[in-house]
Write an enzyme that holds these catalytic residues in place. Structure first.
Site, PDB file in Angstrom:
ATOM      1  N   ASP A 260      45.494  40.825  39.308  1.00  0.00           N
ATOM      2  CA  ASP A 260      46.837  41.389  39.406  1.00  0.00           C
ATOM      3  C   ASP A 260      46.855  42.418  40.526  1.00  0.00           C
ATOM      4  O   ASP A 260      45.878  43.130  40.749  1.00  0.00           O
ATOM      5  CB  ASP A 260      47.221  42.064  38.084  1.00  0.00           C
ATOM      6  CG  ASP A 260      46.300  43.229  37.750  1.00  0.00           C
ATOM      7  OD1 ASP A 260      46.681  44.391  38.006  1.00  0.00           O
ATOM      8  OD2 ASP A 260      45.174  42.981  37.266  1.00  0.00           O
ATOM      9  N   SER A 261      47.979  42.469  41.254  1.00  0.00           N
ATOM     10  CA  SER A 261      48.186  43.458  42.316  1.00  0.00           C
ATOM     11  C   SER A 261      47.049  43.382  43.342  1.00  0.00           C
ATOM     12  O   SER A 261      46.850  42.341  43.953  1.00  0.00           O
ATOM     13  CB  SER A 261      48.332  44.851  41.708  1.00  0.00           C
ATOM     14  OG  SER A 261      48.910  45.756  42.624  1.00  0.00           O
ATOM     15  N   ALA A 262      46.266  44.463  43.511  1.00  0.00           N
ATOM     16  CA  ALA A 262      45.145  44.412  44.454  1.00  0.00           C
ATOM     17  C   ALA A 262      44.136  43.347  44.055  1.00  0.00           C
ATOM     18  O   ALA A 262      43.474  42.751  44.908  1.00  0.00           O
ATOM     19  CB  ALA A 262      44.466  45.779  44.541  1.00  0.00           C
TER      20      ALA A 262
END
Length: 316
Positions: A160-162
């Site tokens: 998720d995200s990074a």
């Protein structure tokens, strides 16, 4: 008068505070929970060192009553490359739930954080973890749980995200450095942390907000050329479509400022000549990584099931 050592250089709520002497005070991912039997899901977890050189660890998850070979998920946590850990309650609870829902083996990767360990440390650690996992393909790796239960013909990367950013780049690296006996079937990118200097379509144009994201990226990667760097803006990179898998699921949230980049990623992948299948899932009315903070909500449950089903598509 406040000493220079305690003067704040950068206040970045709700993630961290950076001081002029280089110290960082993190507000997310500071709590950790030990591995073991999860009473809610009966999922077992275990921590194992994957790099003696950097002393980095993965947390391995095995579903209840595991028998034979199961799909394998390699997961990379988010946090803007600066906060969080694979061992925080946030990620530990999410992986327990996903492993139970999907009946899979999961390896959750911890990696060194910026600014103490600037990029490319996170990418280097992630690839070291992937190679360590792959060393078990013939049943003779250092961790018996992976030797016994991991199906290396059905591997997925996710984050998720990074962590979604990391999952993408690890998939691209799979085409450049082949790993014996390791079939990457697909990747799941949740609210991926991609960015760029110029706004895309209806992407937020507020200079203050865009500057904040630029500052976070430069903190993680001080030697970057900027927000069009291939690490943060891979869509224009010549090797963008060289994914070492045949399926991609991109999850976006309606009210996430990173949503336009996730949509753009899907469009560019379809145009890249890659040739695989791209799926998109949008969660209405939700914010960035909502599923981690509101795991009991209806949209989080729907997303968990979608990801579980996607991973299991590769079953023989």
């Amino acid at each position: 008068m406040e000493s220079s050592a305690s003067e704040i250089l950068l206040d970045f709520p709700p993630m961290f505070r950076l001081f002029k002497d280089g110290r960082i005070e993190r507000f997310l991912g500071t709590e950790i929970v030990p591995p073991g039997l999860d009473p809610k899901t009966n999922v077992e977890s275990k921590d194992v060192v994957y790099s003696q050189e950097t002393a980095q660890i993965v947390r391995i998850y095995i579903p209840p009553n595991a028998a034979g070979k199961l799909p394998l998920l390699v997961y990379f946590h988010g946090g803007g490359f600066c906060v969080e850990t694979a061992f925080s309650p946030t990620y530990h609870n999410y992986l327990n739930a996903l492993v139970a829902e999907a009946n899979i083996v999961a390896v959750s990767v911890d990696y060194r954080l910026a600014p103490e360990h600037p990029i490319p440390a996170a990418y280097d650690d992630s690839w070291d973890a992937v190679k360590w996992v792959a060393s078990h393909f013939d049943g003779n790796g250092p961790e018996e749980l992976l030797n016994r239960h991991a199906d290396f013909n059905n591997v997925c990367f996710s984050g998720d995200s990074a962590g979604a950013n990391l999952a993408h780049h690890m998939a691209v690296k799979m085409t450049k450095e082949k790993l014996d006996g390791f079939n990457l079937a697909g990747i799941v990118l949740t609210h991926p942390y991609f960015w760029g200097k110029a706004p895309l379509g209806n992407e937020i144009k507020d200079p203050a907000v865009r500057e904040k994201i630029d500052v976070l990226w430069r903190l993680a990667y001080p030697t970057t050329c900027g927000s069009d760097d291939q690490w943060i803006n891979p869509m224009d990179d010549p090797s963008f479509g060289s994914l070492g898998c045949s399926r991609v699921l991109v999850c976006v949230a309606e009210n996430d400022i990173l949503k336009p980049r996730g949509l753009y990623y899907c469009e560019k992948l379809k145009q890249s000549g890659w040739g695989g299948e791209v799926e998109l899932m949008e969660s209405p009315g939700e914010e960035h990584v909502f599923h981690l903070h509101k795991p009991g909500c209806e949209n989080a449950a729907a997303k968990l099931k979608k990801v579980a089903d996607f991973i299991n598509q590769g079953k023989a």
